[in-house]
Design a protein around this motif. Structure first.
Motif, short mmCIF file in Angstrom:
data_model
loop_
_atom_site.label_atom_id
_atom_site.label_comp_id
_atom_site.label_asym_id
_atom_site.label_seq_id
_atom_site.Cartn_x
_atom_site.Cartn_y
_atom_site.Cartn_z
N ILE A 40 0.82 -1.22 0.00
CA ILE A 40 0.00 0.00 0.00
C ILE A 40 0.85 1.28 0.00
O ILE A 40 0.50 2.29 0.57
N ASN A 41 1.99 1.16 -0.68
CA ASN A 41 2.92 2.27 -0.89
C ASN A 41 3.36 2.95 0.42
O ASN A 41 3.61 4.14 0.46
N LEU A 42 3.52 2.16 1.48
CA LEU A 42 3.96 2.73 2.76
C LEU A 42 5.43 3.13 2.75
O LEU A 42 5.83 3.99 3.52
N GLN A 43 6.23 2.46 1.91
CA GLN A 43 7.67 2.74 1.84
C GLN A 43 8.28 2.77 3.25
O GLN A 43 8.87 3.77 3.67
N VAL A 100 22.68 -0.13 5.37
CA VAL A 100 21.79 -0.98 6.15
C VAL A 100 20.37 -0.46 5.91
O VAL A 100 20.04 0.66 6.30
N ILE A 101 19.57 -1.29 5.26
CA ILE A 101 18.18 -0.92 5.01
C ILE A 101 17.37 -1.44 6.20
O ILE A 101 17.39 -2.63 6.51
N CYS A 102 16.68 -0.52 6.86
CA CYS A 102 15.90 -0.85 8.05
C CYS A 102 14.43 -0.63 7.81
O CYS A 102 14.04 0.33 7.14
N SER A 103 13.63 -1.52 8.38
CA SER A 103 12.18 -1.29 8.35
C SER A 103 11.85 -0.31 9.47
O SER A 103 12.41 -0.38 10.56
N GLU A 108 5.38 -7.51 9.38
CA GLU A 108 6.14 -8.42 8.52
C GLU A 108 6.21 -7.94 7.08
O GLU A 108 7.20 -8.18 6.39
N MET A 109 5.19 -7.26 6.60
CA MET A 109 5.22 -6.77 5.22
C MET A 109 6.36 -5.77 5.02
O MET A 109 6.97 -5.72 3.96
N ALA A 110 6.65 -4.99 6.05
CA ALA A 110 7.75 -4.02 5.96
C ALA A 110 9.08 -4.71 5.68
O ALA A 110 9.92 -4.20 4.94
#
Length: 190
Positions: A40-43, A100-103, A108-110
């Motif tokens: 849902i385009n939360l990015q 480092v890419i962090c949510s 879980e979708m993130a």
């Protein structure tokens, strides 16, 4: 470079030239990564860039120490003990940059969204002549309070994709790919 060339040509690079990519190149790669799809385009991502050699070396040493403790619990890691114990082995392969890419959200979708951003970043890097490698050995340490504190990652963020980046010191050979396991689902005949 066409997308299929990038997909087939990208390799995990573990040997880097002594030439760091510029800050503008790193920012452009991150600019490409954010074009990855997200639910849902939360990015739900944030990018932490580490380009200081001393910080990278310290992170490597701390991550190796944690993994060495874990080898006692995971027999599959036993083969790596000697290498991890060596002061000369740097889990970041002396790459000049770690992203480092962090949510930024706990769902879980993130995590999946961050993985998509990582793949997009790695393909963009390859298209620009750079090499990358996802460093799974650093993930456990990055998710500790000490790892997050070292890089200034907020407690509520979750490090997902540690990607090293740099110019490859030479060509990297392709590895064999298994034939895909494809199973067609047919209509239920009951």
């Amino acid at each position: 470079m066409d997308i299929l060339e990038a997909i087939h040509g990208r390799r995990a690079v573990r040997d880097y030239a002594d030439k760091p990519p510029s800050e503008s190149v790193i920012h452009s790669l991150i600019g490409e990564a954010v074009w990855a799809p997200s639910g849902i385009n939360l990015q739900p991502w944030c990018f932490f860039v580490v380009d200081d050699p001393a910080t990278l070396a310290a992170c490597s040493a701390e991550a190796k120490a944690l993994i060495l403790k874990q080898t006692q619990l995971h027999p599959k890691l036993a083969d790596m003990r000697e290498r991890l114990a060596s002061p000369q082995f740097n889990i970041f392969y002396n790459a000049p940059v770690l992203i480092v890419i962090c949510s930024t959200t706990p769902d879980e979708m993130a995590l999946k969204d961050c993985c998509l951003a990582a793949q997009t970043l790695m393909l963009a890097a390859h298209a620009q002549g750079l090499g990358t490698c996802w460093i799974g050995f650093s993930e456990a340490w990055l998710n500790t309070p000490a790892g997050k504190a070292r890089l200034g990652i907020p407690v509520e963020f979750r490090p997902v994709a540690p990607i090293i980046i740099g110019y490859p010191s030479g060509p990297t050979q392709a590895t064999e790919r298994r034939k895909p396991d494809i199973r067609h689902v047919t209509a239920d005949k009951s």
